[in-house]
Design a protein around this motif. Sequence first.
Motif, PDB file in Angstrom:
ATOM      1  N   MET A 128      37.088  62.101   4.496  1.00 24.52           N
ATOM      2  CA  MET A 128      37.204  63.499   4.877  1.00 24.52           C
ATOM      3  C   MET A 128      38.463  63.548   5.850  1.00 24.52           C
ATOM      4  O   MET A 128      39.194  64.641   6.111  1.00 24.52           O
ATOM      5  CB  MET A 128      36.071  63.945   5.801  1.00 24.52           C
ATOM      6  CG  MET A 128      34.819  64.325   4.872  1.00 24.52           C
ATOM      7  SD  MET A 128      33.218  64.775   5.895  1.00 24.52           S
ATOM      8  CE  MET A 128      33.758  66.280   6.273  1.00 24.52           C
ATOM      9  N   LEU A 129      38.751  62.161   6.555  1.00 22.61           N
ATOM     10  CA  LEU A 129      39.554  62.311   7.767  1.00 22.61           C
ATOM     11  C   LEU A 129      40.804  62.300   7.410  1.00 22.61           C
ATOM     12  O   LEU A 129      41.920  62.977   8.113  1.00 22.61           O
ATOM     13  CB  LEU A 129      39.135  61.089   8.611  1.00 22.61           C
ATOM     14  CG  LEU A 129      40.152  61.083   9.910  1.00 22.61           C
ATOM     15  CD1 LEU A 129      39.811  62.239  10.854  1.00 22.61           C
ATOM     16  CD2 LEU A 129      39.520  59.741  10.581  1.00 22.61           C
ATOM     17  N   TYR A 130      41.278  61.788   6.175  1.00 20.62           N
ATOM     18  CA  TYR A 130      42.568  61.607   5.933  1.00 20.62           C
ATOM     19  C   TYR A 130      42.664  62.397   4.223  1.00 20.62           C
ATOM     20  O   TYR A 130      41.606  62.492   3.589  1.00 20.62           O
ATOM     21  CB  TYR A 130      42.969  60.223   5.705  1.00 20.62           C
ATOM     22  CG  TYR A 130      43.019  59.568   6.935  1.00 20.62           C
ATOM     23  CD1 TYR A 130      43.869  59.656   7.806  1.00 20.62           C
ATOM     24  CD2 TYR A 130      41.971  58.564   7.026  1.00 20.62           C
ATOM     25  CE1 TYR A 130      43.918  59.044   9.011  1.00 20.62           C
ATOM     26  CE2 TYR A 130      41.954  57.893   8.460  1.00 20.62           C
ATOM     27  CZ  TYR A 130      42.893  58.099   9.209  1.00 20.62           C
ATOM     28  OH  TYR A 130      42.798  57.293  10.614  1.00 20.62           O
ATOM     29  N   ASP A 131      43.960  62.764   3.882  1.00 21.36           N
ATOM     30  CA  ASP A 131      44.255  63.127   2.744  1.00 21.36           C
ATOM     31  C   ASP A 131      44.777  61.778   2.010  1.00 21.36           C
ATOM     32  O   ASP A 131      45.703  61.186   2.129  1.00 21.36           O
ATOM     33  CB  ASP A 131      45.280  64.098   2.692  1.00 21.36           C
ATOM     34  CG  ASP A 131      45.836  64.618   1.305  1.00 21.36           C
ATOM     35  OD1 ASP A 131      45.750  63.622   0.366  1.00 21.36           O
ATOM     36  OD2 ASP A 131      46.278  65.620   1.147  1.00 21.36           O
ATOM     37  N   ARG A 132      43.811  61.089   1.160  1.00 25.03           N
ATOM     38  CA  ARG A 132      43.977  59.814   0.622  1.00 25.03           C
ATOM     39  C   ARG A 132      45.273  59.699   0.055  1.00 25.03           C
ATOM     40  O   ARG A 132      45.932  58.659   0.144  1.00 25.03           O
ATOM     41  CB  ARG A 132      43.013  59.187   0.032  1.00 25.03           C
ATOM     42  CG  ARG A 132      41.723  58.847   0.692  1.00 25.03           C
ATOM     43  CD  ARG A 132      40.586  58.765  -0.266  1.00 25.03           C
ATOM     44  NE  ARG A 132      40.617  57.424  -1.220  1.00 25.03           N
ATOM     45  CZ  ARG A 132      40.030  57.234  -2.442  1.00 25.03           C
ATOM     46  NH1 ARG A 132      39.521  58.196  -2.891  1.00 25.03           N
ATOM     47  NH2 ARG A 132      40.467  56.375  -2.923  1.00 25.03           N
ATOM     48  N   GLU A 133      45.699  60.495  -0.883  1.00 25.48           N
ATOM     49  CA  GLU A 133      46.819  60.350  -1.587  1.00 25.48           C
ATOM     50  C   GLU A 133      48.269  60.693  -0.751  1.00 25.48           C
ATOM     51  O   GLU A 133      49.033  59.689  -0.676  1.00 25.48           O
ATOM     52  CB  GLU A 133      46.887  61.617  -2.669  1.00 25.48           C
ATOM     53  CG  GLU A 133      46.098  61.532  -3.844  1.00 25.48           C
ATOM     54  CD  GLU A 133      45.891  60.019  -4.372  1.00 25.48           C
ATOM     55  OE1 GLU A 133      46.954  59.488  -4.691  1.00 25.48           O
ATOM     56  OE2 GLU A 133      44.760  59.442  -4.436  1.00 25.48           O
ATOM     57  N   THR A 136      42.745  56.263  14.586  1.00 24.47           N
ATOM     58  CA  THR A 136      42.885  56.357  16.151  1.00 24.47           C
ATOM     59  C   THR A 136      42.245  57.465  16.535  1.00 24.47           C
ATOM     60  O   THR A 136      42.721  58.563  15.987  1.00 24.47           O
ATOM     61  CB  THR A 136      44.395  56.426  16.287  1.00 24.47           C
ATOM     62  OG1 THR A 136      44.947  55.253  15.888  1.00 24.47           O
ATOM     63  CG2 THR A 136      44.680  56.578  17.974  1.00 24.47           C
ATOM     64  N   ALA A 137      41.310  57.330  17.041  1.00 24.59           N
ATOM     65  CA  ALA A 137      40.404  58.513  17.278  1.00 24.59           C
ATOM     66  C   ALA A 137      38.945  58.015  18.355  1.00 24.59           C
ATOM     67  O   ALA A 137      38.664  57.067  18.524  1.00 24.59           O
ATOM     68  CB  ALA A 137      39.613  59.091  16.002  1.00 24.59           C
ATOM     69  N   SER A 138      38.402  59.156  19.151  1.00 23.90           N
ATOM     70  CA  SER A 138      37.539  58.884  19.809  1.00 23.90           C
ATOM     71  C   SER A 138      36.686  60.232  19.788  1.00 23.90           C
ATOM     72  O   SER A 138      37.122  61.553  19.746  1.00 23.90           O
ATOM     73  CB  SER A 138      37.934  58.600  21.203  1.00 23.90           C
ATOM     74  OG  SER A 138      36.737  58.499  22.192  1.00 23.90           O
ATOM     75  N   GLY A 139      35.145  60.024  20.063  1.00 22.41           N
ATOM     76  CA  GLY A 139      34.218  61.112  20.018  1.00 22.41           C
ATOM     77  C   GLY A 139      33.415  60.999  20.974  1.00 22.41           C
ATOM     78  O   GLY A 139      32.943  59.764  21.497  1.00 22.41           O
ATOM     79  N   CYS A 140      33.136  62.064  21.895  1.00 26.38           N
ATOM     80  CA  CYS A 140      31.860  61.992  22.556  1.00 26.38           C
ATOM     81  C   CYS A 140      30.826  63.158  22.767  1.00 26.38           C
ATOM     82  O   CYS A 140      31.123  64.040  22.436  1.00 26.38           O
ATOM     83  CB  CYS A 140      32.574  62.065  24.170  1.00 26.38           C
ATOM     84  SG  CYS A 140      31.367  62.106  25.550  1.00 26.38           S
ATOM     85  N   ALA A 141      29.478  62.576  22.851  1.00 27.44           N
ATOM     86  CA  ALA A 141      28.592  63.715  22.622  1.00 27.44           C
ATOM     87  C   ALA A 141      27.818  63.525  23.897  1.00 27.44           C
ATOM     88  O   ALA A 141      27.385  62.486  24.161  1.00 27.44           O
ATOM     89  CB  ALA A 141      27.747  63.545  21.426  1.00 27.44           C
ATOM     90  N   VAL A 164      42.063  62.773  18.409  1.00 26.94           N
ATOM     91  CA  VAL A 164      42.504  62.018  17.315  1.00 26.94           C
ATOM     92  C   VAL A 164      43.781  61.674  17.628  1.00 26.94           C
ATOM     93  O   VAL A 164      44.619  62.632  18.458  1.00 26.94           O
ATOM     94  CB  VAL A 164      42.287  62.457  15.984  1.00 26.94           C
ATOM     95  CG1 VAL A 164      40.714  62.830  15.822  1.00 26.94           C
ATOM     96  CG2 VAL A 164      42.950  63.918  15.978  1.00 26.94           C
ATOM     97  N   GLY A 165      44.364  60.750  16.751  1.00 31.78           N
ATOM     98  CA  GLY A 165      45.843  60.486  16.706  1.00 31.78           C
ATOM     99  C   GLY A 165      46.563  61.327  15.817  1.00 31.78           C
ATOM    100  O   GLY A 165      45.831  62.453  15.233  1.00 31.78           O
ATOM    101  N   THR A 166      47.920  61.069  15.911  1.00 33.20           N
ATOM    102  CA  THR A 166      48.918  61.982  15.119  1.00 33.20           C
ATOM    103  C   THR A 166      48.455  61.848  13.765  1.00 33.20           C
ATOM    104  O   THR A 166      48.473  62.994  13.079  1.00 33.20           O
ATOM    105  CB  THR A 166      50.328  61.449  15.398  1.00 33.20           C
ATOM    106  OG1 THR A 166      50.467  60.124  15.140  1.00 33.20           O
ATOM    107  CG2 THR A 166      50.855  62.014  16.890  1.00 33.20           C
ATOM    108  N   LYS A 167      48.211  60.845  13.118  1.00 34.51           N
ATOM    109  CA  LYS A 167      48.040  60.703  11.648  1.00 34.51           C
ATOM    110  C   LYS A 167      46.758  61.405  11.457  1.00 34.51           C
ATOM    111  O   LYS A 167      46.489  62.196  10.287  1.00 34.51           O
ATOM    112  CB  LYS A 167      47.852  59.284  11.116  1.00 34.51           C
ATOM    113  CG  LYS A 167      47.801  59.087   9.747  1.00 34.51           C
ATOM    114  CD  LYS A 167      47.521  57.476   9.285  1.00 34.51           C
ATOM    115  CE  LYS A 167      47.460  57.291   7.983  1.00 34.51           C
ATOM    116  NZ  LYS A 167      48.668  57.142   7.238  1.00 34.51           N
ATOM    117  N   GLU A 168      45.817  61.267  12.098  1.00 37.28           N
ATOM    118  CA  GLU A 168      44.351  61.964  11.911  1.00 37.28           C
ATOM    119  C   GLU A 168      44.736  63.339  12.127  1.00 37.28           C
ATOM    120  O   GLU A 168      44.035  64.277  11.321  1.00 37.28           O
ATOM    121  CB  GLU A 168      43.409  61.641  12.965  1.00 37.28           C
ATOM    122  CG  GLU A 168      42.821  59.937  12.796  1.00 37.28           C
ATOM    123  CD  GLU A 168      43.827  58.941  13.191  1.00 37.28           C
ATOM    124  OE1 GLU A 168      45.014  59.340  13.926  1.00 37.28           O
ATOM    125  OE2 GLU A 168      44.100  57.550  12.471  1.00 37.28           O
TER     126      GLU A 168
END
Lengths: 336, 336
Positions: B262-267, B164-169, B22-26
Amino acid sequence: MNRNGTIELETKPSVYGFAAVVGTKEGDGPLRDYFDYILEDVRVGEDSWEKSESMLQQYSLSMALSNCGLKEEDIDFAFAGDLMSQCTSSGYAIRGKDIPFIGLYGACSTMAESLCMAGIFAEKNIGKYCAAITSSHFCSAERQFRFPVNYGGQRTPTSQWTATASGCAIVSQHKDAPYIERVTIGKVLDKGVTDANNMGAAMAYAAYDTISRHLKNTNQEPNDFDYIVTGDLGQVGSDMLYELLAADGISIARNHKDCGLMLYDRERQDVHAGGSGCGCSASVLCGYFLRKLKQGELKKILFTATGALLSSIIVQQGESIPAIAHSVELTGAQEV
Amino acid sequence: MNRNGTIELETKPSVYGFAAVVGTKEGDGPLRDYFDYILEDVRVGEDSWEKSESMLQQYSLSMALSNCGLKEEDIDFAFAGDLMSQCTSSGYAIRGKDIPFIGLYGACSTMAESLCMAGIFAEKNIGKYCAAITSSHFCSAERQFRFPVNYGGQRTPTSQWTATASGCAIVSQHKDAPYIERVTIGKVLDKGVTDANNMGAAMAYAAYDTISRHLKNTNQEPNDFDYIVTGDLGQVGSDMLYELLAADGISIARNHKDCGLMLYDRERQDVHAGGSGCGCSASVLCGYFLRKLKQGELKKILFTATGALLSSIIVQQGESIPAIAHSVELTGAQEV
């Protein structure tokens, strides 16, 4: 289990229904007698090229269904994709239809990619009837990848003409020719071509790799096939393919056919290096080759559709154009 | 054979390896401890956002391989796609790798779509190890679908933040949790949403349709799952999903989780209605849920990634935005 990307379809699923729909220019070409429907108006009554292209897919699907006596609700899964960003033509064509949908992106290789997947789903009995659909439209594609058609830009000798066409094939476990015997899934290869007007060159190496692997993995040679069919290499790409294979001692010149060279009369119709676009190989496969296989006029072909994974934005950033090719081995009569 | 799009994977293939980048914000969000790698620089040393995003997929693939002790050459097939036109990030990520590649397009549903396909290929023993990969990048996606980031356009309350993210399974027939039990393939549905800043609303109906079908076809109810996980409906789409299901007498509010919420703290992180993008559900699945399933902290989830098949060009022509959702039922321990 596969062997370096080649998958044996042991039940030999049938391409039970198929149809090809083409535009006016394509309908004026050498294959005019083989298509299910030739559009009188490439706008198809729509107010944008994207919507017109989407209609092409709806036409080819409904004609393929009608050709084999099926209805939309008989289709268990549809595999489709196209050249438009976000595969717009496919998404909007299938929108609202009650059909589970698996969106694909393989550029001009999509007819082979979707046929591979539909074949595998039918072979494994996941779906009874699985549809493979794709399309392209000259006006939507030229605007997106090169210039708006109205601009009237000069076309280079290596450029190809994006076909206005769609093809649909419906695969099942029926015992009706043509059959899918084996497929070979492509790899993403890039030999450094950066010219968006020379797709044939970008795709030739991918065709070479997939055809070579298919022949090797299945222990066959070109003469085992009536035709080695490529998607839309055009003249430039076809010549490169011969050279690449010749270096390995393989000659396909005798029985090679390129859909991009078959769809148009290059001299009379001014298409430069040949046809291209997802709809090119789709309409030539679903109009000409599947028909010839069904009628027993052909025994076996290797259909290899090639796709240049051309992204305008990243090519403008200086990147070269990767390409992919998928192969489908089709037979006209069950082999003993 | 499937039942209205639901496919039973009888061998229960294993998600043998997985990784999330993930990126810095995530990486500054609530799930920061679950990711395999948090980028220090979202450019990843590249000179364009498209190339940066492509690097994300290369990272997640190589980390997923490393997490389960495999090498690139062990992968028989890779299924990948992303939001970029012509699936640029995926094509360039896999370019030159010696891996048969099946390009997909399912917008933000791609993690589920690719996992469905990898699961089916593993289940049917077509490939021993099949990879499912996807990504998104805030800067490449915002520029393509809305405005260049530098423009600093005001974002509406319904808008979501492209992760900004990637997943692999990596799926195989190993006997290691988590397992893929069943999948349900989505249909393309369109309820008339035309606002490119309200993806949650466009996708809610697709999520409702696929989740309903999965539950009905498998004779299960929401309480049979630890969590019903949606991809990136965000707050607006999640609320709509509750309402749609409630009309059928189904309540998932108790055990619903949305990756976009879930990924961010919305506030604190100012992401308005939540996260989105292929990488959102991919990183939350491959970072958080698969890990919890593997460790036995979760028994069973229904992962339903949703995709808005948003094409800027056709939406500007006045069309509404179709959407699709695919479901994957995952278990943490083999059921008896």
